[in-house]
Design a protein around this motif. Structure first.
Motif, mmCIF file in Angstrom:
data_model
loop_
_atom_site.group_PDB
_atom_site.id
_atom_site.type_symbol
_atom_site.label_atom_id
_atom_site.label_comp_id
_atom_site.label_asym_id
_atom_site.label_seq_id
_atom_site.Cartn_x
_atom_site.Cartn_y
_atom_site.Cartn_z
ATOM 1 N N LEU A 22 -11.984 -19.645 -26.277
ATOM 2 C CA LEU A 22 -12.100 -18.202 -26.063
ATOM 3 C C LEU A 22 -10.801 -17.501 -26.456
ATOM 4 O O LEU A 22 -10.817 -16.412 -27.041
ATOM 5 N N HIS A 23 -9.673 -18.149 -26.156
ATOM 6 C CA HIS A 23 -8.376 -17.585 -26.520
ATOM 7 C C HIS A 23 -8.222 -17.525 -28.038
ATOM 8 O O HIS A 23 -7.722 -16.537 -28.589
ATOM 9 N N TRP A 24 -8.637 -18.586 -28.732
ATOM 10 C CA TRP A 24 -8.589 -18.592 -30.197
ATOM 11 C C TRP A 24 -9.442 -17.457 -30.772
ATOM 12 O O TRP A 24 -9.054 -16.806 -31.752
ATOM 13 N N ILE A 25 -10.599 -17.222 -30.149
ATOM 14 C CA ILE A 25 -11.480 -16.152 -30.626
ATOM 15 C C ILE A 25 -10.840 -14.790 -30.401
ATOM 16 O O ILE A 25 -10.761 -13.954 -31.312
ATOM 17 N N ASN A 26 -10.361 -14.553 -29.167
ATOM 18 C CA ASN A 26 -9.862 -13.230 -28.801
ATOM 19 C C ASN A 26 -8.480 -12.919 -29.377
ATOM 20 O O ASN A 26 -8.152 -11.751 -29.607
ATOM 21 N N ASP A 27 -7.657 -13.949 -29.587
ATOM 22 C CA ASP A 27 -6.316 -13.707 -30.118
ATOM 23 C C ASP A 27 -6.178 -14.108 -31.583
ATOM 24 O O ASP A 27 -5.287 -13.608 -32.274
ATOM 25 N N GLY A 28 -7.030 -15.032 -32.039
ATOM 26 C CA GLY A 28 -6.960 -15.500 -33.423
ATOM 27 C C GLY A 28 -7.916 -14.769 -34.342
ATOM 28 O O GLY A 28 -7.506 -14.009 -35.219
ATOM 29 N N LEU A 29 -9.215 -14.969 -34.105
ATOM 30 C CA LEU A 29 -10.206 -14.305 -34.958
ATOM 31 C C LEU A 29 -10.106 -12.786 -34.867
ATOM 32 O O LEU A 29 -10.250 -12.080 -35.874
ATOM 33 N N MET A 30 -9.837 -12.275 -33.665
ATOM 34 C CA MET A 30 -9.757 -10.816 -33.533
ATOM 35 C C MET A 30 -8.502 -10.247 -34.191
ATOM 36 O O MET A 30 -8.442 -9.057 -34.498
ATOM 37 N N ALA A 31 -7.493 -11.082 -34.418
ATOM 38 C CA ALA A 31 -6.338 -10.622 -35.202
ATOM 39 C C ALA A 31 -6.775 -10.315 -36.632
ATOM 40 O O ALA A 31 -6.276 -9.371 -37.258
ATOM 41 N N ILE A 32 -7.716 -11.119 -37.138
ATOM 42 C CA ILE A 32 -8.256 -10.852 -38.482
ATOM 43 C C ILE A 32 -9.082 -9.574 -38.466
ATOM 44 O O ILE A 32 -9.047 -8.769 -39.405
ATOM 45 N N PHE A 33 -9.839 -9.363 -37.382
ATOM 46 C CA PHE A 33 -10.601 -8.122 -37.232
ATOM 47 C C PHE A 33 -9.659 -6.919 -37.249
ATOM 48 O O PHE A 33 -9.895 -5.926 -37.951
ATOM 49 N N PHE A 34 -8.556 -7.004 -36.510
ATOM 50 C CA PHE A 34 -7.607 -5.894 -36.467
ATOM 51 C C PHE A 34 -6.867 -5.744 -37.792
ATOM 52 O O PHE A 34 -6.460 -4.638 -38.166
ATOM 53 N N LEU A 35 -6.674 -6.845 -38.504
ATOM 54 C CA LEU A 35 -6.125 -6.777 -39.858
ATOM 55 C C LEU A 35 -7.047 -5.936 -40.732
ATOM 56 O O LEU A 35 -6.587 -5.040 -41.464
ATOM 57 N N LEU A 40 10.005 -11.815 -30.042
ATOM 58 C CA LEU A 40 9.826 -10.445 -30.520
ATOM 59 C C LEU A 40 10.774 -10.166 -31.679
ATOM 60 O O LEU A 40 10.397 -9.529 -32.669
ATOM 61 N N ALA A 41 12.004 -10.673 -31.578
ATOM 62 C CA ALA A 41 12.978 -10.505 -32.661
ATOM 63 C C ALA A 41 12.532 -11.241 -33.918
ATOM 64 O O ALA A 41 12.669 -10.725 -35.036
ATOM 65 N N LEU A 42 11.978 -12.442 -33.744
ATOM 66 C CA LEU A 42 11.471 -13.195 -34.889
ATOM 67 C C LEU A 42 10.304 -12.465 -35.552
ATOM 68 O O LEU A 42 10.189 -12.427 -36.779
ATOM 69 N N ALA A 43 9.425 -11.889 -34.716
ATOM 70 C CA ALA A 43 8.293 -11.117 -35.252
ATOM 71 C C ALA A 43 8.799 -9.899 -36.033
ATOM 72 O O ALA A 43 8.294 -9.579 -37.117
ATOM 73 N N ALA A 44 9.818 -9.226 -35.486
ATOM 74 C CA ALA A 44 10.391 -8.056 -36.165
ATOM 75 C C ALA A 44 11.033 -8.461 -37.491
ATOM 76 O O ALA A 44 10.897 -7.751 -38.504
ATOM 77 N N GLY A 45 11.719 -9.605 -37.505
ATOM 78 C CA GLY A 45 12.317 -10.086 -38.747
ATOM 79 C C GLY A 45 11.274 -10.399 -39.796
ATOM 80 O O GLY A 45 11.461 -10.096 -40.991
ATOM 81 N N THR A 46 10.160 -10.983 -39.363
ATOM 82 C CA THR A 46 9.066 -11.290 -40.290
ATOM 83 C C THR A 46 8.450 -10.009 -40.838
ATOM 84 O O THR A 46 8.108 -9.921 -42.024
ATOM 85 N N LEU A 47 8.316 -9.011 -39.974
ATOM 86 C CA LEU A 47 7.781 -7.718 -40.415
ATOM 87 C C LEU A 47 8.694 -7.083 -41.460
ATOM 88 O O LEU A 47 8.213 -6.530 -42.460
ATOM 89 N N LEU A 90 2.208 -13.654 -30.707
ATOM 90 C CA LEU A 90 1.477 -14.346 -29.639
ATOM 91 C C LEU A 90 2.439 -14.857 -28.566
ATOM 92 O O LEU A 90 2.200 -14.698 -27.370
ATOM 93 N N LYS A 91 3.542 -15.458 -28.997
ATOM 94 C CA LYS A 91 4.512 -16.029 -28.055
ATOM 95 C C LYS A 91 5.400 -14.960 -27.415
ATOM 96 O O LYS A 91 6.026 -15.209 -26.391
ATOM 97 N N SER A 92 5.449 -13.772 -28.015
ATOM 98 C CA SER A 92 6.345 -12.724 -27.508
ATOM 99 C C SER A 92 5.819 -12.047 -26.246
ATOM 100 O O SER A 92 6.578 -11.415 -25.515
ATOM 101 N N ILE A 138 3.369 -9.696 -26.464
ATOM 102 C CA ILE A 138 2.562 -8.600 -27.002
ATOM 103 C C ILE A 138 1.253 -9.205 -27.502
ATOM 104 O O ILE A 138 1.233 -10.332 -27.980
ATOM 105 N N HIS A 139 0.163 -8.458 -27.397
ATOM 106 C CA HIS A 139 -1.115 -9.051 -27.788
ATOM 107 C C HIS A 139 -1.112 -9.386 -29.270
ATOM 108 O O HIS A 139 -0.761 -8.571 -30.126
ATOM 109 N N ALA A 140 -1.512 -10.623 -29.580
ATOM 110 C CA ALA A 140 -1.385 -11.170 -30.938
ATOM 111 C C ALA A 140 -2.175 -10.398 -31.980
ATOM 112 O O ALA A 140 -1.835 -10.432 -33.173
ATOM 113 N N THR A 141 -3.231 -9.702 -31.576
ATOM 114 C CA THR A 141 -4.043 -8.963 -32.543
ATOM 115 C C THR A 141 -3.245 -7.857 -33.237
ATOM 116 O O THR A 141 -3.578 -7.448 -34.354
#
Length: 385
Positions: free
Chosen positions: A56-69, A180-187, A216-218, A220-223
């Motif tokens: 369920l977590h993979w669906i809501n945080d993984g697949l739905m990240a693609i939906f939000f993409l 969060l810093a790693l995510a910002a650097g990637t962005l 996901l690890k920060s 903040i919601h991964a989507t």
């Protein structure tokens, strides 16, 4: 008959209502399984772990990240070249979307203001399910003017954008600064790819996966990583191939996967609510009433009321060739919350019992809005003939 079956299947999947119909079927299947002899298997499968996360977590945080993409790609394209590309085009759907968020939220709070835990669900009835709403509208075909379809599409896109902001601001857990810093650097790296006119998709995809993991690890919601990735993809292609822009390629490529796989899987996994032990008194629970009334009453009051006022005061023009009953019918359809409402409900409540109550409220409000909205549009179309 068999020789024509493939053509009929292709025709169905190419039709406008197809995605909404499939979503409805998979959601009903989820509800049926949750109340059948296979209920234990259904829930245990969703709660089983794969690579550190539940299914369920993979669906809501993984697949739905693609939906939000995909939503992010759609929003960016509409803002740059589509129905939201000028202030004049943005004004009416933007104001209507904001009213369609605030009024349902206020109605929900009126039912739940005295409970600190239940207050967290204020945003559940604020969202519109674009696939369902456009699917119902598509069933009416040419009986609904094109201007109303454009209006509903633009409104629903802005509604999704507001929902993304709400999730980021109000449904974020504790922040892990390092990730969060790693995510910002990637962005930043993704933005640099855009600025340097990198048109290959692979670098964006690789960095996007890393950013999703960091977000996901920060806490903040991964989507939200999906939205951030979408906003960095170039909209313009090269001089030789102007239509080869990564944003357009990704949006076109993701469209069938999102419509016919990702969203139906989400509906199947999240619609399942057991009615065992449910009493009639629970239907009067403030969470159920707040969400159902917010979707069914709040959306129509907020959106139709805003359109009526702005048109009467001469701030905007009414959608071309659309009657007031038709505009009211579309405002009613915006009360179909389903996908986004279920998603926000899962974030707002941690208690499974309250999550089930939220689902019942979403089902009730969405079904009422869909049926009555369709009937209003059908009757108003006959009157206009």
């Amino acid at each position: 008959m068999k020789r024509y079956l493939p053509q009929k299947v292709v025709h169905f999947f190419n039709s406008e209502p197809a995605s909404g119909i499939i979503l409805m079927v998979t959601a009903v299947l989820g509800i049926w399984l949750a109340n059948s002899a296979m209920a234990d298997n259904y829930f245990s499968t969703l709660s089983s772990y794969v690579a550190g996360l539940s299914i369920l977590h993979w669906i809501n945080d993984g697949l739905m990240a693609i939906f939000f993409l995909y939503v992010g790609l759609e929003v960016k394209r509409e803002l740059l070249t589509g129905e939201l590309s000028s202030n004049q085009k943005r004004l009416l759907p933007c104001l209507a979307a904001m009213a369609g968020v605030m009024v349902p939220a206020l109605i929900y709070l009126a039912f739940n203001y005295d409970d600190p835990q239940q207050i967290r669900g204020w945003a559940v009835p604020a969202a519109t399910d674009i696939a369902f709403a456009l699917g119902v509208l598509a069933l009416l075909g040419s009986r609904v003017p094109t201007s109303l379809k454009v209006f509903l599409t633009a409104l629903a896109i802005i509604d999704d954008l507001i929902a993304i902001v709400v999730i980021a601001l109000f449904y974020t857990a504790q922040i892990q600064s390092l990730y969060l810093a790693l995510a910002a650097g990637t962005l930043i790296a993704l933005i640099l790819l855009n600025r340097n006119n990198v048109m290959r998709s692979l670098p964006y995809a690789i960095l996007g996966v890393f950013m999703w993991w960091f977000v996901l690890k920060s806490g903040i919601h991964a989507t939200l990583a999906g939205v951030a990735l979408a906003l960095t993809l170039p909209m313009s292609g090269t001089c030789q191939t102007p239509d080869n822009a990564p944003l357009l390629k990704w949006e076109h490529g993701l469209s069938p996967w999102v419509a016919f796989l990702i969203v139906p899987i989400f509906g199947f996994a999240n619609a399942g609510v057991s009615f065992a032990g449910l009493s009639w008194s629970q239907l009067g629970h403030p969470v159920v009433l707040g969400i159902a009334a917010g979707l069914f009453l709040g959306k129509q009051l907020g959106i139709f009321g805003l359109v009526w006022l702005t048109v009467k005061f001469g701030l905007v023009n009414k959608p071309e060739r659309a009657s007031w009953p038709q505009i009211y019918g579309v405002a009613m359809l915006c009360g179909i919350g389903f996908t986004m409402s279920l998603f926000i409900g899962a974030l707002a409540f941690t208690d499974p019992a309250v999550q089930d109550l939220a689902k019942i409220g979403v089902f009730t409000g969405s079904v009422l809005a869909a049926v009555l909205g369709y009937l209003i549009l059908l009757l108003s179309a006959k009157e206009n003939q």
